[in-house]
Design an enzyme around this catalytic site. Structure first.
Site, short mmCIF file in Angstrom:
data_model
loop_
_atom_site.label_atom_id
_atom_site.label_comp_id
_atom_site.label_asym_id
_atom_site.label_seq_id
_atom_site.Cartn_x
_atom_site.Cartn_y
_atom_site.Cartn_z
CB CYS A 91 -63.42 -48.33 41.62
SG CYS A 91 -65.02 -47.75 41.14
N GLY A 115 -59.60 -46.70 36.41
CA GLY A 115 -60.79 -45.90 36.16
C GLY A 115 -60.42 -44.54 35.63
CG ASN A 137 -62.03 -51.93 43.19
OD1 ASN A 137 -61.04 -52.64 43.30
ND2 ASN A 137 -62.78 -51.96 42.12
N GLY A 138 -65.52 -52.39 43.65
CA GLY A 138 -66.20 -53.68 43.72
C GLY A 138 -67.69 -53.52 43.50
CE1 TYR A 172 -56.35 -54.48 29.58
CE2 TYR A 172 -58.30 -54.33 30.97
CZ TYR A 172 -57.48 -53.79 29.98
OH TYR A 172 -57.79 -52.59 29.43
#
Ligand code: SF4
Length: 504
Positions: A34, A60, A135-136, A275
């Site tokens: 996310c 995402g 996010n997470g 990345y």
């Protein structure tokens, strides 16, 4: 004082969401699940949010949503697909009225179950409307969810965000902020989240700051975003990172900072540098592109090889390959060309054609490969499927030798902190030793950067010091810095994997 709409529900639009869109071909990477964005106090709040989400698209690609607040009611638009498609209509953008907005991009599996999980989530509670995007991953979400359901909560989605919403709504604290603090103190996990009420924008990072969140400014408006590239796209200035364990509240009175948690050492996800983050982003004060080049240079120091050219597996291998080439003095060449227009499906991603994805996405640049001893540089190997195909492709283009260098340590463990990772039985490095993996991939030599080398590249001369780790590196080391309560409890494995799959 601002007033709320008297006609619940406050959502102006909640459009039907089609199933079946998405990114079909496994490119054999861990997937950041996310990206979040929030803005307070700008007349173009929704447009800026859409642009910010566009810049965060790499975090995402399966769904996106925006919720705005116009001083009277909350407006929302969410859908499956890419940001550019979801928010391309002027009618849609015109509907997202207001000077504050939050947005979300999400990676997940396709399918109808996704519909109810597209964020931001919105709910009405005792203090008015509340929108949340995160996010997470909350590592005790299942436990909390069960407790909440037993106490009468009814869930609409399977996301962690909804667990938080219920915890906020059922808190007995006397203000919205105190309820948010109360809820946060009950959750465990790695998260960066943005929230919006009628009066304020909220942003918070987990106590260890595993997931990133930055603050920016444009005109008099304050912005929160997963990465600085989302600030750049709208011409906003970077102000600072939201600190690990910090809750910021942005309203008409300015910015307030609260520390709801006990002080802890930061453990930012090191994979952001390897990345996940965009190379033009600055994460925790470090330019990501620069970090990747340094990792590549360190890899060249640790694992040199006599060869003619250094070739990245594009695009994520590019900076590390440049660093490797600079350090080794071996020419850098774009020996593999990536097709950038295969992001979304035009055929169904069945197993029988899934392997074609590699060829649809990459092609060897024969004129530069033929007869050469090639060093292929990639950021990571997850399942090993793409690496095998890429090596086959390079050999078919006439390479005399192929050597593989990987700009991360072997990925041996699953991530439980908001990144989509296969189970360890699918992680090729967890199941084959280095020599077996070399043969499996079909290269003359294979080397990963060492863990110490990774930390040296990140500026820690002594390498990884377990007494003072600066990063989460659990997918390499297996040392999880945040408790995995749901996993450890062993309860509801199937439900847990469903939740993990559907979270963001
Ligand atoms: Fe990042 Fe790996 Fe830690 Fe997950 S386990 S947060 S991917 S370093």
């Amino acid at each position: 004082m601002k007033t709320r709409s008297s006609t619940p529900p406050a959502l102006k639009s909640e459009m039907a969401i089609p199933a079946g869109t998405g990114t079909p071909f496994d490119d054999d990477k861990l997937r950041e699940e996310c990206g979040v964005f929030g803005i307070f106090g700008h007349q173009d709040a929704a447009a800026h949010t859409a642009l910010g989400l566009h810049a965060l698209q790499h975090r995402g690609q399966e769904s996106a949503g925006i919720v705005s607040y116009d001083g009277n009611r909350f407006n929302t638009h969410r859908n499956l697909g890419l940001v550019g498609d979801i928010f391309s209509s002027q009618k849609v953008m015109d509907s997202l009225v207001g000077k504050s907005a939050i947005g979300h991009v999400r990676y997940s599996t396709t399918g109808e179950t996704l519909v109810r999980n597209v964020q931001p989530l919105f709910a009405e509670f005792a203090f008015g409307g509340l929108a949340i995007a995160h996010n997470g991953n909350l590592t005790n979400a299942l436990t909390l969810r069960r407790e909440l359901v037993n106490r009468g909560s009814i869930f609409h989605s399977t996301t962690d965000s909804e667990v938080l919403i219920h915890m906020i709504s059922t808190s007995w604290a006397n203000t919205v902020t105190n309820r948010i603090v109360d809820a946060l103190q009950g959750v465990e996990g790695a998260y960066s989240l943005v929230g919006m009420t009628e009066n304020a924008l909220y942003g918070v990072r987990d106590p260890l700051g595993v997931r990133p969140l930055v603050m920016g400014k444009i005109d008099d408006a304050i912005i929160l975003a997963s990465e600085t590239c989302a600030l750049d796209i709208i011409g906003a200035d970077y102000v600072r990172d939201v600190e690990p364990g910090e809750l910021v509240i942005i309203d008409d009175n300015g910015i307030q900072s609260i520390r709801p948690f006990a002080a802890a050492k930061s453990r930012l996800c090191v994979f952001e540098y390897i990345y996940f983050a965009r190379p033009d982003s600055v994460v925790d004060g470090t330019n990501v592109y620069e970090a990747r080049k340094r990792i590549g240079a360190q890899l060249a120091i640790e694992s040199p090889v006599d060869a003619d050219i250094v070739v990245p597996v594009p695009d994520s291998g590019n900076p590390a390959a440049m660093g490797y080439a600079e350090q080794s003095g071996i020419p850098f060449e774009l020996g593999i060309i990536r097709n950038h227009y295969v992001g979304r499906t035009f055929i169904e991603p069945t197993d029988s054609i899934r392997h074609l994805g590699v060829k649809l996405k990459h092609n060897a640049n024969r004129a530069y490969i033929e007869g050469k001893k090639v060093i292929l540089v990639d950021d990571s190997i997850v399942r090993g499927t793409t690496s095998t195909k890429i090596v086959e492709m390079v050999r078919a283009a006439g390479a005399a030798e192929v050597h593989m260098r990987i700009a991360s340590p072997p990925t041996l463990h699953s991530c439980h902190y908001g990144v989509d990772t296969p189970d360890s039985d699918k992680l090729v490095a967890a199941n084959l030793d280095l020599e077996e993996l070399r043969k499996h991939i079909g290269v003359e030599s294979l080397a990963y950067i060492s863990m110490d080398g990774l930390y040296r590249a990140m500026g820690q001369e002594a390498g990884r010091d377990p007494a003072a780790p600066h990063y989460c590196d659990a997918c390499f080391s297996g040392e999880y810095p945040i408790s995995l309560s749901d996993l450890d409890s062993g309860a509801g494995t199937a439900q847990l994997s469903l939740l993990a799959e559907q979270n963001g």
